[in-house]
Design a protein around this motif. Structure first.
Motif, PDB file in Angstrom:
ATOM      1  N   ALA A 268      57.858  33.533  43.482  1.00 10.97           N
ATOM      2  CA  ALA A 268      56.552  33.930  44.014  1.00 10.97           C
ATOM      3  C   ALA A 268      55.452  33.183  43.274  1.00 10.97           C
ATOM      4  O   ALA A 268      55.602  32.829  42.101  1.00 10.97           O
ATOM      5  CB  ALA A 268      56.350  35.436  43.876  1.00 10.97           C
ATOM      6  N   ALA A 269      54.346  32.948  43.960  1.00  6.91           N
ATOM      7  CA  ALA A 269      53.179  32.318  43.341  1.00  6.91           C
ATOM      8  C   ALA A 269      52.225  33.407  42.851  1.00  6.91           C
ATOM      9  O   ALA A 269      51.978  34.386  43.554  1.00  6.91           O
ATOM     10  CB  ALA A 269      52.473  31.410  44.339  1.00  6.91           C
ATOM     11  N   LEU A 270      51.696  33.211  41.648  1.00 11.57           N
ATOM     12  CA  LEU A 270      50.831  34.226  41.036  1.00 11.57           C
ATOM     13  C   LEU A 270      49.555  33.612  40.474  1.00 11.57           C
ATOM     14  O   LEU A 270      49.497  32.422  40.187  1.00 11.57           O
ATOM     15  CB  LEU A 270      51.573  34.941  39.909  1.00 11.57           C
ATOM     16  CG  LEU A 270      52.880  35.641  40.241  1.00 11.57           C
ATOM     17  CD1 LEU A 270      53.537  36.141  38.969  1.00 11.57           C
ATOM     18  CD2 LEU A 270      52.666  36.779  41.221  1.00 11.57           C
ATOM     19  N   LYS A 271      48.561  34.473  40.320  1.00 16.59           N
ATOM     20  CA  LYS A 271      47.350  34.125  39.578  1.00 16.59           C
ATOM     21  C   LYS A 271      47.382  34.885  38.252  1.00 16.59           C
ATOM     22  O   LYS A 271      48.258  35.728  38.055  1.00 16.59           O
ATOM     23  CB  LYS A 271      46.117  34.472  40.411  1.00 16.59           C
ATOM     24  CG  LYS A 271      45.903  33.504  41.572  1.00 16.59           C
ATOM     25  CD  LYS A 271      44.883  34.001  42.562  1.00 16.59           C
ATOM     26  CE  LYS A 271      45.484  34.986  43.528  1.00 16.59           C
ATOM     27  NZ  LYS A 271      44.588  35.332  44.645  1.00 16.59           N
ATOM     28  N   HIS A 272      46.436  34.597  37.368  1.00 19.28           N
ATOM     29  CA  HIS A 272      46.490  35.212  36.039  1.00 19.28           C
ATOM     30  C   HIS A 272      45.096  35.547  35.532  1.00 19.28           C
ATOM     31  O   HIS A 272      44.164  34.760  35.680  1.00 19.28           O
ATOM     32  CB  HIS A 272      47.194  34.266  35.056  1.00 19.28           C
ATOM     33  CG  HIS A 272      47.416  34.870  33.704  1.00 19.28           C
ATOM     34  ND1 HIS A 272      46.489  34.785  32.678  1.00 19.28           N
ATOM     35  CD2 HIS A 272      48.459  35.586  33.208  1.00 19.28           C
ATOM     36  CE1 HIS A 272      46.947  35.414  31.614  1.00 19.28           C
ATOM     37  NE2 HIS A 272      48.142  35.906  31.901  1.00 19.28           N
ATOM     38  N   LYS A 273      44.989  36.738  34.964  1.00 16.86           N
ATOM     39  CA  LYS A 273      43.782  37.142  34.243  1.00 16.86           C
ATOM     40  C   LYS A 273      44.199  37.669  32.872  1.00 16.86           C
ATOM     41  O   LYS A 273      45.306  38.223  32.722  1.00 16.86           O
ATOM     42  CB  LYS A 273      43.019  38.223  35.012  1.00 16.86           C
ATOM     43  CG  LYS A 273      42.297  37.710  36.243  1.00 16.86           C
ATOM     44  CD  LYS A 273      41.400  38.783  36.835  1.00 16.86           C
ATOM     45  CE  LYS A 273      40.717  38.295  38.120  1.00 16.86           C
ATOM     46  NZ  LYS A 273      39.797  37.185  37.869  1.00 16.86           N
ATOM     47  N   ARG A 274      43.332  37.493  31.882  1.00 13.08           N
ATOM     48  CA  ARG A 274      43.698  37.760  30.493  1.00 13.08           C
ATOM     49  C   ARG A 274      44.203  39.188  30.278  1.00 13.08           C
ATOM     50  O   ARG A 274      45.249  39.409  29.684  1.00 13.08           O
ATOM     51  CB  ARG A 274      42.511  37.485  29.578  1.00 13.08           C
ATOM     52  CG  ARG A 274      42.821  37.661  28.098  1.00 13.08           C
ATOM     53  CD  ARG A 274      41.672  37.192  27.237  1.00 13.08           C
ATOM     54  NE  ARG A 274      41.455  35.754  27.400  1.00 13.08           N
ATOM     55  CZ  ARG A 274      40.482  35.091  26.779  1.00 13.08           C
ATOM     56  NH1 ARG A 274      39.617  35.728  26.004  1.00 13.08           N
ATOM     57  NH2 ARG A 274      40.363  33.787  26.951  1.00 13.08           N
ATOM     58  N   VAL A 275      43.477  40.193  30.744  1.00 18.92           N
ATOM     59  CA  VAL A 275      43.869  41.595  30.515  1.00 18.92           C
ATOM     60  C   VAL A 275      44.914  42.057  31.512  1.00 18.92           C
ATOM     61  O   VAL A 275      45.902  42.693  31.159  1.00 18.92           O
ATOM     62  CB  VAL A 275      42.629  42.517  30.583  1.00 18.92           C
ATOM     63  CG1 VAL A 275      43.040  43.983  30.425  1.00 18.92           C
ATOM     64  CG2 VAL A 275      41.624  42.132  29.498  1.00 18.92           C
ATOM     65  N   LEU A 276      44.710  41.709  32.771  1.00 15.16           N
ATOM     66  CA  LEU A 276      45.613  42.150  33.830  1.00 15.16           C
ATOM     67  C   LEU A 276      46.967  41.462  33.771  1.00 15.16           C
ATOM     68  O   LEU A 276      48.003  42.050  34.059  1.00 15.16           O
ATOM     69  CB  LEU A 276      44.949  41.885  35.189  1.00 15.16           C
ATOM     70  CG  LEU A 276      45.681  42.369  36.429  1.00 15.16           C
ATOM     71  CD1 LEU A 276      45.821  43.885  36.417  1.00 15.16           C
ATOM     72  CD2 LEU A 276      44.928  41.910  37.674  1.00 15.16           C
TER      73      LEU A 276
END
Length: 314
Positions: A268-276
């Motif tokens: 799967a393709a994902l995005k990323h955020k520091r806390v989440l």
């Protein structure tokens, strides 16, 4: 993209009803045949029928690439998934259910005031709950399915169309039906082909076009037998801005068709955020329109390399 993939993206993003699925199947089988690739449709199930599209000889294949082609209803909220942050995922599911609980409480309070009858309140709440479940599973079709899972079926098509004849003979492809209803199509396929797939690696593509990180969720059996090959094939390539992220299924929540097979990888393709952390959004809504062709190109190159490495290692 090839003509087949472009046509699927432009004309066949909705594959929910029986008629829509039949039109897609007829188009896909016909176009693959024009490219010298034979596809077979396997029907299974009684109450809910599934039509899985199978390409190649499952018994002789060294790897099976899969993706589901059915599509979900359009919802007012996204199916927000955080594979490495289970607590947030649970919290999000609770938030979705809060309006339902509040509505049930309000209706119960009013019905008790008007009718002074517990059964009336109970049946009204049950009706609301079933209505909510129906909306999630059988509601109005979502016309925007770029990521979920038009990206997956285009990935399968593009891998096939970019393979040599020899590579095709060592590979099987399956387009699963009824994933959105609870992995029904893949469950039926795994039972029908139980002996053929028990020691065979299954690589499942589900939502692979929205995000620059490509996650590979590898279960224990796949890690034990194929860890080095997975790392060598699904690696960084300078010509693609895609970051591979190989992780253990034991510590990752990503429910999809790969879970019905003993040796599996979920992609799967994902995005990323520091806390989440890593996350997926937009799917099951009208905003599911992001299609990074770069992701598909990356998966074509790495997956064909995976097939060749498997052949070299016997």
């Amino acid at each position: 993209m090839e003509f087949l993939s472009k046509t699927i993206f432009e004309n066949f993003q909705t594959r929910k009803t029986k008629v829509q699925k039949a039109k897609f199947i007829n188009f896909l089988v016909s176009e693959l045949d024009k490219n010298g690739i034979h596809a077979n449709v396997e029907e299974s199930g009684s109450l809910i029928k599934s039509h899985n599209i199978v390409v190649g000889d499952v018994s002789k294949a060294k790897v099976i690439f899969t993706a589901h082609y059915d599509t979900a209803p359009k919802l007012p909220f996204p199916n927000f998934i955080t594979p490495k942050n289970l607590l947030f995922y649970i919290f999000y599911q609770i938030l979705i259910l809060l309006p339902l609980f509040f509505m049930c409480f309000l209706v119960s309070f009013i019905s008790m005031a008007l009718f002074e009858n517990v059964l009336v309140a109970y049946f009204i709440c049950a009706f609301l709950a079933f209505g909510f479940a129906y909306l999630i599973m059988f509601g109005k079709e979502n016309k925007n399915t770029a990521n979920d899972n038009t990206s997956g079926i285009i990935t399968l098509c593009e891998i096939m169309l970019n393979m040599t004849e020899n590579e095709l003979t060592t590979t099987a492809f399956v387009f699963f039906d009824n994933e959105e209803l609870g992995l029904i199509g893949s469950s039926a396929f795994s039972k029908i082909h139980r002996e053929e797939v028990k020691n065979k690696i299954v690589v499942n593509f589900d939502c692979v076009s929205d995000g620059e990180t490509m996650m590979f969720v590898v279960n224990g059996a796949a890690r034990k037998n194929y860890a080095n090959i997975i790392a060598s094939a699904y690696t960084v390539y300078d010509d693609y801005k895609v970051k591979p992220f190989i992780t253990k299924a034991l510590t990752t929540f990503y429910p999809s068709d790969q879970m019905n097979f003993p040796v599996n990888i979920g992609v799967a393709a994902l995005k990323h955020k520091r806390v989440l952390g890593y996350y997926m959004d937009r799917i099951h809504t009208k905003h599911d329109t992001i299609f990074r062709e770069e992701n598909i190109g990356y998966l074509i190159k790495s997956s064909i390399k995976f097939v060749n490495l498997l052949s070299l290692n016997g």
